[in-house]
Scaffold this motif. Sequence first.
Motif, PDB file in Angstrom:
ATOM      1  N   GLY A 255       0.823  -1.205   0.000  1.00  0.00           N
ATOM      2  CA  GLY A 255       0.000   0.000   0.000  1.00  0.00           C
ATOM      3  C   GLY A 255       0.853   1.248   0.000  1.00  0.00           C
ATOM      4  O   GLY A 255       1.978   1.256  -0.514  1.00  0.00           O
ATOM      5  N   TYR A 256       0.324   2.312   0.601  1.00  0.00           N
ATOM      6  CA  TYR A 256       1.016   3.596   0.650  1.00  0.00           C
ATOM      7  C   TYR A 256       0.798   4.270   1.997  1.00  0.00           C
ATOM      8  O   TYR A 256      -0.261   4.134   2.614  1.00  0.00           O
ATOM      9  CB  TYR A 256       0.476   4.554  -0.424  1.00  0.00           C
ATOM     10  N   VAL A 257       1.804   5.011   2.438  1.00  0.00           N
ATOM     11  CA  VAL A 257       1.582   6.050   3.435  1.00  0.00           C
ATOM     12  C   VAL A 257       0.897   7.210   2.720  1.00  0.00           C
ATOM     13  O   VAL A 257       1.333   7.632   1.639  1.00  0.00           O
ATOM     14  CB  VAL A 257       2.905   6.532   4.058  1.00  0.00           C
ATOM     15  N   TYR A 258      -0.175   7.681   3.310  1.00  0.00           N
ATOM     16  CA  TYR A 258      -0.988   8.773   2.745  1.00  0.00           C
ATOM     17  C   TYR A 258      -0.686  10.013   3.568  1.00  0.00           C
ATOM     18  O   TYR A 258      -0.894  10.029   4.778  1.00  0.00           O
ATOM     19  CB  TYR A 258      -2.450   8.341   2.846  1.00  0.00           C
ATOM     20  N   TRP A 259      -0.177  11.051   2.923  1.00  0.00           N
ATOM     21  CA  TRP A 259       0.318  12.212   3.651  1.00  0.00           C
ATOM     22  C   TRP A 259      -0.229  13.507   3.043  1.00  0.00           C
ATOM     23  O   TRP A 259       0.382  14.107   2.162  1.00  0.00           O
ATOM     24  CB  TRP A 259       1.847  12.235   3.610  1.00  0.00           C
ATOM     25  N   PRO A 260      -1.421  13.951   3.474  1.00  0.00           N
ATOM     26  CA  PRO A 260      -1.882  15.279   3.058  1.00  0.00           C
ATOM     27  C   PRO A 260      -0.951  16.341   3.648  1.00  0.00           C
ATOM     28  O   PRO A 260      -0.696  16.339   4.863  1.00  0.00           O
ATOM     29  CB  PRO A 260      -3.285  15.383   3.670  1.00  0.00           C
ATOM     30  N   HIS A 261      -0.423  17.214   2.831  1.00  0.00           N
ATOM     31  CA  HIS A 261       0.537  18.197   3.322  1.00  0.00           C
ATOM     32  C   HIS A 261      -0.129  19.135   4.329  1.00  0.00           C
ATOM     33  O   HIS A 261      -1.163  19.737   4.023  1.00  0.00           O
ATOM     34  CB  HIS A 261       1.123  18.990   2.165  1.00  0.00           C
ATOM     35  N   PRO A 262       0.451  19.284   5.508  1.00  0.00           N
ATOM     36  CA  PRO A 262      -0.176  20.128   6.539  1.00  0.00           C
ATOM     37  C   PRO A 262      -0.403  21.563   6.086  1.00  0.00           C
ATOM     38  O   PRO A 262      -1.371  22.201   6.513  1.00  0.00           O
ATOM     39  CB  PRO A 262       0.826  20.060   7.700  1.00  0.00           C
ATOM     40  N   GLU A 263       0.473  22.078   5.216  1.00  0.00           N
ATOM     41  CA  GLU A 263       0.342  23.482   4.809  1.00  0.00           C
ATOM     42  C   GLU A 263      -0.847  23.730   3.886  1.00  0.00           C
ATOM     43  O   GLU A 263      -1.271  24.879   3.705  1.00  0.00           O
ATOM     44  CB  GLU A 263       1.631  23.971   4.145  1.00  0.00           C
ATOM     45  N   THR A 264      -1.398  22.662   3.285  1.00  0.00           N
ATOM     46  CA  THR A 264      -2.574  22.834   2.420  1.00  0.00           C
ATOM     47  C   THR A 264      -3.817  22.164   2.983  1.00  0.00           C
ATOM     48  O   THR A 264      -4.905  22.341   2.438  1.00  0.00           O
ATOM     49  CB  THR A 264      -2.308  22.272   1.010  1.00  0.00           C
TER      50      THR A 264
END
Length: 301
Positions: A255-264
Amino acid sequence: MSLLAAQQPHSLYPLVWPLPYPPEQFVQRESERQAWVAEVDGTLAGHVSHTVVADDATGALWSAGTGLPIDRLGCLSVLFVGPESTSTGVGGRLLDTAVAEIRGAGLRPVLDVTRTASHAASVYRHRGWRHIGDGRPEWLPDGEPDVEFFELPNEVGIAHHTGTVVAGHGVASGRSTSSPYPAGAVALQTPHFADLGFHLDGLRPATVNLDLGEPVSVQRPTVTLVEVDWTDLHGPETFSFVRCAVERDGNTLQGYVYWPHPETKPTNFQPNSVIELLLPDIPGLSYGDRLTVALPARSTG
C-alpha cells in the motif's frame, strides 16, 4: 529526446549513439509497465521506467541469479538525468521511486549496466545492488566487454517501523457523522488522483492510523501530487505518498503512506506521531493492534 541526447556524451548511455532507430523507441518501450520523469523548476530533468523482464537469454540470466522465475522480476530501465541535474539527487530520487513501485508490485528489482558506464555500476553497488552475473545482450556491439547484471535484495534500502493502530477522525473513511464528506474523503479524492496518473486500485478507501510513538514526517515521498482540486468546500491540497508493505497473518499487503501536506490541509490534523496507511482490507484489524510497516529507507524522519 533532447535531454537523452544532451546527457549521452557524459554518461555514455545509451552505449550506441546515434541510435539506429528513433530515440522515442528507446525511451518508451513496448515492455514498459510504468515510467516517471523528474522536473526541476518546471524543466525536464530526468527519466526512469519499470519494464517487463523478457523470457529470453537475458531474462534467464536474471532468473538464475536471483533464484526467482521471470514473472517475479521487474527491470529498472532507461534511467538518465540531464547534465545540469548530475549530482543533485534527481537520479537517486528517480531510482528510489522506480524501486519502490517495482517492490510494490511484489517483484524483485533487477537491472543491467555496461562496463563502459563504470560510474553507474559503482553507484548501484554503493546502494546495495548485488552483481549476479555477466552476459552479452543482442544489442551489445562486438568488441565491447560483457554487460553486468544486478539485483536489489529484499532487505536492502528498507526501514521497519512498528506502531499501534489508533482511531482517526473518521473523515477519510466517511465514518464520522460530522464529516462533510459522507462518502469518505479518500473515495472522493481517488478519481482525481487517477486523473493525474496515480491509481489506488485494490486499496480500501479509508486509512489505517498507526501511532509510531515519536514524531514522524515524510521526507522522500514516492509520489507527490500538487494542488489537487478535489472538493468545492476548500482550496486545492497537496498529497504525498510513500510505498509501504505490511505483514499480516503470513501475507504481505502492499500500500502507501498517505500524507496530506499540513500546509494545504484545512482541518482534521493527525498527531505528529501518526502515519496514515492506505492498504487492502485487513479483516479483524482492531484499535490497539500492533503493526510493522516496511518503508523505503530515508522516506520518513
